[in-house]
Design an enzyme around this catalytic site. Structure first.
Site, short mmCIF file in Angstrom:
data_model
loop_
_atom_site.label_atom_id
_atom_site.label_comp_id
_atom_site.label_asym_id
_atom_site.label_seq_id
_atom_site.Cartn_x
_atom_site.Cartn_y
_atom_site.Cartn_z
N ASP A 36 40.82 41.31 41.74
CA ASP A 36 41.84 41.92 40.86
C ASP A 36 41.24 42.63 39.65
O ASP A 36 41.91 42.80 38.63
CB ASP A 36 42.84 40.88 40.33
CG ASP A 36 43.74 40.32 41.42
OD1 ASP A 36 43.56 40.69 42.60
OD2 ASP A 36 44.64 39.53 41.08
N CYS A 75 44.40 40.93 48.26
CA CYS A 75 43.13 40.23 48.53
C CYS A 75 42.74 40.14 50.01
O CYS A 75 41.69 40.64 50.40
CB CYS A 75 43.21 38.79 48.04
SG CYS A 75 43.36 38.62 46.28
N HIS A 138 39.29 33.78 51.76
CA HIS A 138 40.63 34.35 51.91
C HIS A 138 40.93 35.04 53.24
O HIS A 138 41.79 35.92 53.33
CB HIS A 138 40.97 35.29 50.74
CG HIS A 138 42.25 34.92 50.09
ND1 HIS A 138 42.89 35.69 49.14
CD2 HIS A 138 43.03 33.83 50.27
CE1 HIS A 138 43.99 35.08 48.76
NE2 HIS A 138 44.10 33.96 49.42
N ASP A 285 38.47 43.94 44.99
CA ASP A 285 39.27 43.91 46.22
C ASP A 285 40.53 44.77 46.14
O ASP A 285 40.99 45.31 47.14
CB ASP A 285 39.62 42.46 46.60
CG ASP A 285 40.40 41.72 45.53
OD1 ASP A 285 40.54 42.24 44.41
OD2 ASP A 285 40.89 40.60 45.83
#
Ligand code: NAG
Ligand code: NAG
Ligand code: NAG
Ligand code: NAG
Ligand code: NAG
Length: 437
Positions: A36, A75, A138, A285
């Site tokens: 972020d 993400c 993730h 990302d």
């Protein structure tokens, strides 16, 4: 020259790691992926407080890519695309549940990265590389989706975001893994103080990265380090040394600690003499999370919107490539040819690459105004056939982000027995995930 000096000198020459022949066919690779972090968070890209001296230097020594885009403004699909080289709709990191196609992998997701996908570390393994991921994965947290099942040799970090703390009865806290076993949980064993924002996680991730570089260099093995620190994702955190240091608040503190860490990593490469044989790429990302701003979100510079949107602010990322001796110093940052005013001269927002554009960068760099003019029609007439061709040949992946189930959450990850931290989850009761994005 004394004998002692000579001996010392020859020891250095004979045994120094700098003697390692630079193997251009298999340079080390480091990808530093921020979480972020926005385009406008770097001094070199115009952040007025100029609190990223290491990244700014990295850009000056390498190549700044001011028009670098992620594959998705969220993400998980962004990371899946980075590691597979394939769009989320092809690699399965999307959903068909509703019109919104942006989705990610929360604790209750059933899916994850498909075995059919070939990830970067799997390709590199064939070339003799050793790969490590440090930080956030993730791409699915169930055992078959974890990094060591998908090409990585080592892992220190977590399968999910550092949300929490949870009380472990409805939602379990997020596990932190060392390789294939959990060694604790966020908040419990790896502290994040929600009140003060204090956490040592970036320092731990830095140490893990440095240790890996050192070990592989000593063993003379080519390596791939995927350094995916997540301090700039809300809840943002920094260690005591950085807390309160930024003019931008806690978010800025996190950026400063990450910038410091980037400096430490590049510095180690130079100390080991492997800088000319190590390709380093820094990016984020997705765009800054404006929902977390102003205290826990970053800046997308002049661009519209941010994370979760396909506007410029969501898709355009800070990006720096660094590889001394291979990438010419200062490539891409001669923003004001013929004149340099430190801290003032910046690049004009103009398309230099002659690629088709769908909005006029020269007129509306921030994409903030609904300019309708003939050039859009002109550009679209060239882009439309490409889109048609793409759609015609598209083989969509099996959507991985459709189903949710509380039973699949991190109740009892591998390693929990040793720690006495296994939890009992509910019985399986899957449902179609709902995505607001
Ligand atoms: C360079 O790396 C390749 C692939 O691992 C290997 O085959 C080759 O022997 C290496 N060359 C040197 C000089 O180390
Ligand atoms: C955990 O939180 C939920 C929701 O707030 C609550 O219903 C539950 O009783 C809590 N459990 C424990 C063990 O505190
Ligand atoms: C992680 O595991 C490796 C070997 O499996 C061990 O050497 C290392 O000390 C562990 N690190 C931590 C932080 O537990
Ligand atoms: C971070 O590490 C320092 C030094 O070891 C320690 O004093 C501090 O309590 C740690 N902070 C957190 C939040 O774990
Ligand atoms: C790296 O490359 C630069 C430029 O080609 C050169 O000046 C420097 O000596 C090289 N460093 C090492 C450790 O080989």
């Amino acid at each position: 020259m004394s004998t002692l000096t000579l001996t010392l000198l020859s020891t250095i020459i004979c045994c120094s790691l700098t003697e390692q022949p630079s193997n251009v066919s298999s340079p080390n690779i480091i990808i530093m992926l921020m979480d972020d972090m926005g385009w406008g968070d770097l001094g070199v890209l115009g952040q007025p407080s100029k609190e990223t001296p290491n990244l700014d230097t990295m850009a000056a020594q390498g190549m700044l890519l001011p028009n670098f885009y992620t594959a998705n403004p969220l993400c998980s699909p962004s990371r899946a695309a980075l590691l597979t080289g394939r769009l989320p709709v092809r690699n399965g990191f999307y959903t068909t549940n509703a019109h919104a196609r942006n989705a990610y992998t929360p604790q209750e997701i059933v899916g994850g990265i498909s075995k059919e996908e070939i990830l970067l570390p799997q390709m590199l393994k064939k070339k003799g590389y050793v790969s490590k991921i440090v930080g956030k994965w993730h791409l699915g947290h169930r055992s078959q989706y974890l990094p060591l099942e998908n090409g990585f040799d080592e892992w220190f970090g977590s399968p999910n975001c550092h949300f929490g703390p949870y009380n472990n009865s409805i939602t379990p806290n997020i596990p932190v893994y060392n390789n294939s076993e959990m060694i604790g949980r966020y908040y419990e064993d790896f502290k994040i103080d929600r009140k003060t924002g204090e956490s040592n996680l970036t320092q731990i991730y830095l140490e893990e990265g440095l240790d890996f570089i050192l070990r592989q260099t000593k063993a003379r093995r080519p390596f791939f380090l995927y350094w995916a620190a997540d301090a700039t994702h809300a809840p943002v955190y920094a260690s005591e040394r950085f807390l309160g240091k930024s003019q931008r608040g806690r978010y800025g503190d996190a950026v400063m600690e990450l910038d410091y860490s980037v400096g430490q990593i590049l510095s180690l490469l130079r100390t080991l003499g492997i800088e000319n044989n190590t390709f380093v790429f820094f990016t984020s990302d997705n765009g800054a999370a404006l929902v977390s701003a102003p205290y826990e979100g970053g800046s997308n510079g002049p661009f519209l919107c941010g994370k979760e949107t396909t506007f410029e602010g969501g898709m355009r990322e800070p990006a720096i490539a660094w590889w001394p001796g291979h990438i010419k110093e200062g490539t891409g940052i001669n923003f004001c040819p013929g004149q340099e005013v430190p801290g003032v001269t910046t690049h004009i927002q103009k398309e230099h690459t002659l690629q088709p554009i769908i909005f006029h960068l020269g007129r509306d760099p921030g994409e903030k105004f609904p300019i309708r003019s003939v050039e859009y029609q002109d550009v679209l007439s060239r882009i439309s056939p490409v889109v048609e061709e793409h759609v015609k040949n598209l083989v969509p992946g099996v959507p991985q982000l459709n189903m949710c189930d509380l039973a699949v959450m991190n109740w009892a990850p591998a390693g929990c027995e040793k720690l006495g931290k296994c939890l009992k989850g509910p019985v399986s009761d899957p449902w179609k995930c709902e995505w607001p994005h």
